[in-house]
Scaffold this motif. Sequence first.
Motif, PDB file in Angstrom:
ATOM      1  N   GLY A  71       0.790  -1.297   0.093  1.00 15.37           N
ATOM      2  CA  GLY A  71      -0.036   0.045   0.131  1.00 15.37           C
ATOM      3  C   GLY A  71       0.996   1.334   0.033  1.00 15.37           C
ATOM      4  O   GLY A  71       0.298   2.301  -0.082  1.00 15.37           O
ATOM      5  N   GLN A  72       2.112   1.328   0.105  1.00 13.06           N
ATOM      6  CA  GLN A  72       2.923   2.524   0.339  1.00 13.06           C
ATOM      7  C   GLN A  72       3.028   3.244  -1.185  1.00 13.06           C
ATOM      8  O   GLN A  72       3.202   4.413  -1.152  1.00 13.06           O
ATOM      9  CB  GLN A  72       4.020   2.126   1.223  1.00 13.06           C
ATOM     10  N   GLN A  73       3.381   2.453  -1.955  1.00 10.64           N
ATOM     11  CA  GLN A  73       3.402   2.825  -3.176  1.00 10.64           C
ATOM     12  C   GLN A  73       2.415   3.446  -3.837  1.00 10.64           C
ATOM     13  O   GLN A  73       1.281   2.819  -3.817  1.00 10.64           O
ATOM     14  CB  GLN A  73       4.417   1.801  -4.189  1.00 10.64           C
ATOM     15  N   PRO A  74       2.421   4.600  -4.683  1.00  9.09           N
ATOM     16  CA  PRO A  74       1.449   5.011  -5.467  1.00  9.09           C
ATOM     17  C   PRO A  74       0.846   4.060  -6.361  1.00  9.09           C
ATOM     18  O   PRO A  74       1.589   3.288  -6.971  1.00  9.09           O
ATOM     19  CB  PRO A  74       1.789   6.320  -6.111  1.00  9.09           C
ATOM     20  N   VAL A  75      -0.444   3.624  -6.425  1.00  8.72           N
ATOM     21  CA  VAL A  75      -0.982   2.723  -7.524  1.00  8.72           C
ATOM     22  C   VAL A  75      -0.855   3.356  -9.000  1.00  8.72           C
ATOM     23  O   VAL A  75      -1.435   4.466  -9.523  1.00  8.72           O
ATOM     24  CB  VAL A  75      -2.398   2.747  -7.138  1.00  8.72           C
ATOM     25  N   TYR A  91      -6.242  -2.131 -11.898  1.00  7.38           N
ATOM     26  CA  TYR A  91      -6.451  -1.870 -13.228  1.00  7.38           C
ATOM     27  C   TYR A  91      -7.802  -1.266 -13.175  1.00  7.38           C
ATOM     28  O   TYR A  91      -8.666  -1.245 -12.265  1.00  7.38           O
ATOM     29  CB  TYR A  91      -6.636  -3.106 -13.964  1.00  7.38           C
ATOM     30  N   ARG A  92      -8.088  -0.665 -14.365  1.00  3.59           N
ATOM     31  CA  ARG A  92      -9.546   0.241 -14.263  1.00  3.59           C
ATOM     32  C   ARG A  92      -9.990  -0.296 -15.670  1.00  3.59           C
ATOM     33  O   ARG A  92      -9.478  -0.641 -16.611  1.00  3.59           O
ATOM     34  CB  ARG A  92      -9.312   1.719 -14.719  1.00  3.59           C
ATOM     35  N   TRP A  93     -11.341  -0.844 -15.446  1.00  2.39           N
ATOM     36  CA  TRP A  93     -12.163  -1.596 -16.670  1.00  2.39           C
ATOM     37  C   TRP A  93     -12.999  -0.586 -17.321  1.00  2.39           C
ATOM     38  O   TRP A  93     -13.463   0.638 -16.630  1.00  2.39           O
ATOM     39  CB  TRP A  93     -13.076  -2.614 -15.903  1.00  2.39           C
ATOM     40  N   PRO A 143       0.627   1.303 -17.298  1.00  2.00           N
ATOM     41  CA  PRO A 143       1.092   2.602 -16.960  1.00  2.00           C
ATOM     42  C   PRO A 143       2.092   3.273 -17.838  1.00  2.00           C
ATOM     43  O   PRO A 143       1.890   4.660 -17.843  1.00  2.00           O
ATOM     44  CB  PRO A 143       1.574   2.510 -15.543  1.00  2.00           C
ATOM     45  N   ASP A 144       3.038   2.565 -18.353  1.00  2.00           N
ATOM     46  CA  ASP A 144       4.170   3.164 -19.431  1.00  2.00           C
ATOM     47  C   ASP A 144       3.703   3.620 -20.538  1.00  2.00           C
ATOM     48  O   ASP A 144       4.340   3.617 -21.425  1.00  2.00           O
ATOM     49  CB  ASP A 144       5.333   2.417 -19.127  1.00  2.00           C
ATOM     50  N   ALA A 183       4.168  -7.784 -18.814  1.00  3.27           N
ATOM     51  CA  ALA A 183       3.850  -6.189 -19.116  1.00  3.27           C
ATOM     52  C   ALA A 183       3.521  -5.457 -17.928  1.00  3.27           C
ATOM     53  O   ALA A 183       3.875  -4.175 -17.393  1.00  3.27           O
ATOM     54  CB  ALA A 183       2.622  -6.019 -20.046  1.00  3.27           C
ATOM     55  N   VAL A 184       2.897  -6.369 -16.832  1.00  6.74           N
ATOM     56  CA  VAL A 184       2.547  -5.587 -15.547  1.00  6.74           C
ATOM     57  C   VAL A 184       3.296  -5.810 -14.591  1.00  6.74           C
ATOM     58  O   VAL A 184       3.194  -5.418 -13.507  1.00  6.74           O
ATOM     59  CB  VAL A 184       0.964  -6.041 -15.130  1.00  6.74           C
TER      60      VAL A 184
END
Length: 551
Positions: free
Chosen positions: A137-141, A169-171, A199-200, A215-216
């Motif tokens: 949880g510490q790292q930004p999503v 992920y966002r659907w 994200p990249d 990829a993830v």
Amino acid sequence: MSLPILMTVDDDPSVSRSVARDLRRRYGQDYRVVRAASGADALDALREIKLRGDAVAAILADYRMPQMDGISFLEQAMDLFPHARRALLTAYADTDAAIQAINVVDVDHYLLKPWDPPEEKLYPVVDALVDAWRAAGQQPVEETKLIGHRWSSPSYLVRDFLARNSVPYRWYSVEEPEACRLLDAAGATREDIPVLITPDGTVLRKPGGEEIADAVGLSTRPAEEFYDLIVVGGGPAGLGAAVYGASEGLRTLLVERKATGGQAGQSSRIENYLGFPDGVSGAQLTDRARRQAQKFGAEVLTARDVVGLEARGSGRVIKFGDDTELAAHSIVLATGVSYRALEAEGVARLTGRGVYYGSAATEAPECSGEHVYIVGGANSAGQAAVFFSRYAKDVTIVVRGPSLQASMSHYLIEQLEAIDNVRVRTGTTVVEAHGDDHLEALTLCDASGQRETVPTGHLFVFIGAAPRTEWLGEAVVRDEHGFVCTGPDLVVEGQRPKGWSLDRDPHHLESSIPGVFVAGDVRAQSVKRVASAVGEGAMAVTLVHRYLEQQ
């Protein structure tokens, strides 16, 4: 940067001061302790913290508070800080109510008041909370975007893979304007869906499991060429073997075809596992076990399909689907089982489009206000019914037998009986699934032969399981159902299995290939429970040591 926050919420001033004092004493150098006197005050504070961009590591909330109890508060707090870990403070008299309420919201622990001495009762709980937060949880999503069609089986499979591997992920439904804009920006069309955008900015069209994993950021390539122990399968048995193997100094590799956790990882709530009196979700248990294995140095490969096994001298070699190989001194097979296919007209065509195998948690929000049908009478079906009852208008369990008593735990039957929108239809089978693009109705048949067609868009299937062991070939002895035989079962009338090369009988969990051990549901005569699978995984490592000492 500001220190991450530990928040405590309690309407009793003396308790609030006490818990804040104990938290500052242990964690004051690394965390800022914030306390609130009510759920409403705590939510206001969390909104300010969110605006400032500060991080919340853990929240401890009292169960019984006026206006807003701890469960209601934590549900709203999760919307603001979904990665903050959560614990419920409760008096002994409220324990039963708290445990039942915990099933509504994904709470990590509950803590009885008073917690003296804190060194024994408070700090171990908070240590576990902050460790889990640091790991996840510490790292930004960093958000992965997935564009697909709700009733597309390939789209569902990608969603399921991401969810089970804890990839944020966002659907986007392809019908949404934003999805069309994303497809245009990616240079893709509706014919390419599902489309995954990392994200990249990497764009994947109709991706497969290993391509998605790469990829993830999931590991798909081994770091070494040879290991002491390779564990094939990442369910409870495989995770147990990986934890004990790595913790005892073996160079350990865990290989999983899809996602760690297996069928248990899909369970919405496991309530009879030792040490979790308030129950634990399969996802939580899997996440903790995976982190535990990696903490001890075990390596985890995801989305790698093992398709062959053979002995070469003192080495044991596994073959992957891409024709690469990897060797080790010893192997633990913990591949578990797969749900059996429901043999009814239309089911195969609609799988992934309203018909699902296992508890497809990604579909839960789509069940809101709908009629949900579940086929099966064992614990997995019952746990799914409890889970989906929170979303659906009603849930119907379809059971071929005369009752649930023969296959489902007593505690789960009692839970189901207490839920108003769950009903059980015994002596009934599904004979046909109807629909064009997606499931629209089912035809049911009762014991007398009477048929009825019922409307539904969601069918979840739990009708027993079969092992995936065809890839093992003839060298590994299996029973008539495909389960792997081990130990004493291999010695028939004093004769060891054909090809056995050692001057001793096989060890208890050893297969017909020396140095290849079997744990969990895939083993013949095993007890199909999470606890026994974990125990067999640990026991297999003990036998691995014995095997290695004899070489």
